[in-house]
Motif scaffolding. Structure first.
Motif, mmCIF file in Angstrom:
data_model
loop_
_atom_site.group_PDB
_atom_site.id
_atom_site.type_symbol
_atom_site.label_atom_id
_atom_site.label_comp_id
_atom_site.label_asym_id
_atom_site.label_seq_id
_atom_site.Cartn_x
_atom_site.Cartn_y
_atom_site.Cartn_z
ATOM 1 N N THR A 192 0.817 -1.215 0.000
ATOM 2 C CA THR A 192 0.000 0.000 0.000
ATOM 3 C C THR A 192 0.849 1.262 0.000
ATOM 4 N N HIS A 193 1.883 1.297 0.823
ATOM 5 C CA HIS A 193 2.674 2.529 0.926
ATOM 6 C C HIS A 193 3.420 2.848 -0.366
ATOM 7 N N GLU A 194 3.685 1.816 -1.189
ATOM 8 C CA GLU A 194 4.378 2.076 -2.448
ATOM 9 C C GLU A 194 3.438 2.645 -3.505
ATOM 10 N N MET A 195 2.130 2.514 -3.308
ATOM 11 C CA MET A 195 1.177 3.062 -4.276
ATOM 12 C C MET A 195 1.205 4.590 -4.289
ATOM 13 N N VAL A 196 1.627 5.182 -3.179
ATOM 14 C CA VAL A 196 1.740 6.638 -3.130
ATOM 15 C C VAL A 196 2.712 7.129 -4.196
ATOM 16 N N ALA A 197 3.844 6.453 -4.309
ATOM 17 C CA ALA A 197 4.846 6.839 -5.311
ATOM 18 C C ALA A 197 4.325 6.650 -6.730
ATOM 19 N N MET A 198 3.361 5.739 -6.907
ATOM 20 C CA MET A 198 2.804 5.478 -8.225
ATOM 21 C C MET A 198 1.752 6.515 -8.628
ATOM 22 N N GLY A 199 1.254 7.271 -7.643
ATOM 23 C CA GLY A 199 0.267 8.296 -7.964
ATOM 24 C C GLY A 199 -1.132 7.976 -7.501
ATOM 25 N N ILE A 200 -1.271 7.142 -6.455
ATOM 26 C CA ILE A 200 -2.580 6.768 -5.922
ATOM 27 C C ILE A 200 -2.648 7.188 -4.459
ATOM 28 N N SER A 201 -3.781 7.734 -4.061
ATOM 29 C CA SER A 201 -3.989 8.100 -2.663
ATOM 30 C C SER A 201 -5.432 7.796 -2.295
ATOM 31 N N MET A 202 -5.698 7.732 -0.970
ATOM 32 C CA MET A 202 -7.035 7.355 -0.520
ATOM 33 C C MET A 202 -7.444 8.167 0.692
ATOM 34 N N VAL A 203 -8.702 8.616 0.674
ATOM 35 C CA VAL A 203 -9.326 9.245 1.834
ATOM 36 C C VAL A 203 -10.141 8.164 2.535
ATOM 37 N N LEU A 204 -9.734 7.820 3.737
ATOM 38 C CA LEU A 204 -10.364 6.711 4.449
ATOM 39 C C LEU A 204 -11.730 7.101 5.003
ATOM 40 N N GLU A 205 -12.577 6.102 5.179
ATOM 41 C CA GLU A 205 -13.874 6.320 5.803
ATOM 42 C C GLU A 205 -13.689 6.884 7.213
ATOM 43 N N ARG A 206 -14.533 7.818 7.587
ATOM 44 C CA ARG A 206 -14.499 8.474 8.901
ATOM 45 C C ARG A 206 -13.200 9.239 9.136
ATOM 46 N N ARG A 207 -12.527 9.592 8.059
ATOM 47 C CA ARG A 207 -11.466 10.587 8.029
ATOM 48 C C ARG A 207 -10.141 10.129 8.630
ATOM 49 N N ARG A 208 -10.167 9.502 9.823
ATOM 50 C CA ARG A 208 -8.963 8.940 10.451
ATOM 51 C C ARG A 208 -7.854 9.973 10.626
ATOM 52 N N LEU A 209 -8.187 11.137 11.121
ATOM 53 C CA LEU A 209 -7.188 12.157 11.404
ATOM 54 C C LEU A 209 -6.481 11.860 12.723
ATOM 55 N N PHE A 210 -5.360 12.521 12.932
ATOM 56 C CA PHE A 210 -4.699 12.514 14.229
ATOM 57 C C PHE A 210 -5.268 13.699 15.008
ATOM 58 N N GLY A 211 -6.252 13.390 15.856
ATOM 59 C CA GLY A 211 -7.074 14.423 16.460
ATOM 60 C C GLY A 211 -6.357 15.381 17.371
ATOM 61 N N GLN A 212 -5.247 14.967 17.980
ATOM 62 C CA GLN A 212 -4.510 15.844 18.892
ATOM 63 C C GLN A 212 -3.438 16.665 18.190
ATOM 64 N N MET A 213 -3.303 16.472 16.899
ATOM 65 C CA MET A 213 -2.324 17.224 16.117
ATOM 66 C C MET A 213 -3.017 18.360 15.386
ATOM 67 N N THR A 214 -2.249 19.343 14.964
ATOM 68 C CA THR A 214 -2.816 20.489 14.262
ATOM 69 C C THR A 214 -3.174 20.139 12.820
ATOM 70 N N VAL A 215 -3.910 21.032 12.200
ATOM 71 C CA VAL A 215 -4.249 20.871 10.783
ATOM 72 C C VAL A 215 -2.980 20.749 9.956
ATOM 73 N N ARG A 216 -2.029 21.663 10.172
ATOM 74 C CA ARG A 216 -0.789 21.641 9.396
ATOM 75 C C ARG A 216 -0.027 20.333 9.598
ATOM 76 N N GLU A 217 0.040 19.856 10.833
ATOM 77 C CA GLU A 217 0.762 18.601 11.089
ATOM 78 C C GLU A 217 0.090 17.430 10.392
ATOM 79 N N ASN A 218 -1.232 17.395 10.376
ATOM 80 C CA ASN A 218 -1.943 16.334 9.667
ATOM 81 C C ASN A 218 -1.657 16.390 8.169
ATOM 82 N N LEU A 219 -1.638 17.593 7.609
ATOM 83 C CA LEU A 219 -1.370 17.724 6.180
ATOM 84 C C LEU A 219 0.041 17.257 5.833
ATOM 85 N N LEU A 220 1.004 17.614 6.663
ATOM 86 C CA LEU A 220 2.387 17.238 6.374
ATOM 87 C C LEU A 220 2.581 15.725 6.379
ATOM 88 N N LEU A 221 1.766 15.018 7.145
ATOM 89 C CA LEU A 221 1.860 13.555 7.154
ATOM 90 C C LEU A 221 1.485 12.956 5.799
#
Length: 239
Positions: free
Chosen positions: A75-104
């Motif tokens: 799965t992690h190698e698909m990122v390099a191929m040009g595929i990404s996914m938005v998971l159901e129910r978002r799965r954010l890191f709730g205690q981190m900032t917006v910017r920190e979540n984006l950088l991940l």
């Protein structure tokens, strides 16, 4: 000569243990298309996206992205191929900032060399996230968190974006806002595949659509054909 599809799923079978979830599912996604996959609860529509992304066990069949077989790609190698996914129910890191979540979203070695330009691009698509970059993500509304989840997936600048139930749990007003974001993402040249339960909104937004019933693909067509289909009325609306 017709352009070959970006994504081709052929005779896909998926089992969770001894329980089969998908039977011989086939579908395709063209370059820069928006494609909706719909079906009743338990029909397997989330499993289709998870199988494409390597998050569900494929028993047999092929998943080809620009001609390359994905069924054995981590799965992690698909990122390099040009595929990404938005998971159901978002799965954010709730205690981190917006910017920190984006950088991940730009963690992978193939995309982390130009993180700043990617961040500027994403924030141009979501100005509110630039304004709230230091806000704790878990304290945002459901709609705002969904924007963060979509933006995080875009940090890898994918050519194909998969979205698992992007409207789940959102108010009608926010659902329309997210639909507008999907259009904007597609206008950036990104193909989008999403699954949903809102027939008119989903097929009205998509170039083409598919209907799953009991783990089997029972119908496909343009968005307009799907909206007006008697099969949709029977299987999905119970009419």
């Amino acid at each position: 000569m017709a352009e070959p599809p970006m994504l081709q799923v052929e005779d896909l079978n998926v089992l969770y243990g001894d329980y089969q979830v998908l039977w011989d599912v086939s579908m395709s996604v063209g370059q820069k298309e928006i494609v909706a996959v719909l079906g009743p609860n338990g029909s397997g529509k989330s499993t289709v996206l998870k199988a494409i992304m390597g998050l569900a066990p494929v028993r047999s069949g092929k998943i080809l992205f620009e001609g390359q077989d994905l069924t054995r790609v981590p799965t992690h190698e698909m990122v390099a191929m040009g595929i990404s996914m938005v998971l159901e129910r978002r799965r954010l890191f709730g205690q981190m900032t917006v910017r920190e979540n984006l950088l991940l979203g730009a963690y992978h070695r193939s995309v982390n060399k130009d993180t700043r330009s990617r961040l500027e691009w994403v924030e141009s698509l979501f100005p509110i996230l630039a304004e709230r970059r230091d806000q704790i993500a878990g304290k945002m509304s459901g709609g705002e968190q969904q924007m963060v989840a979509i933006a995080r997936s875009l940090m890898s600048r994918p050519r194909l974006l998969l979205m698992d139930e992007p409207y789940l749990g959102l108010a009608p007003r926010v659902v329309k806002q997210i639909a507008g974001i999907i259009r904007r993402v597609n206008e950036e040249g990104i193909a989008v595949v999403f699954n949903e339960q809102n027939v008119k909104l989903s097929f009205g937004l998509s170039d083409r659509g598919y209907l799953l019933e009991g783990g089997r693909m029972v119908l496909s067509g343009t968005g307009e054909e799907m909206i007006n289909s008697d099969v949709i009325s029977r299987v999905y609306l119970g009419v």
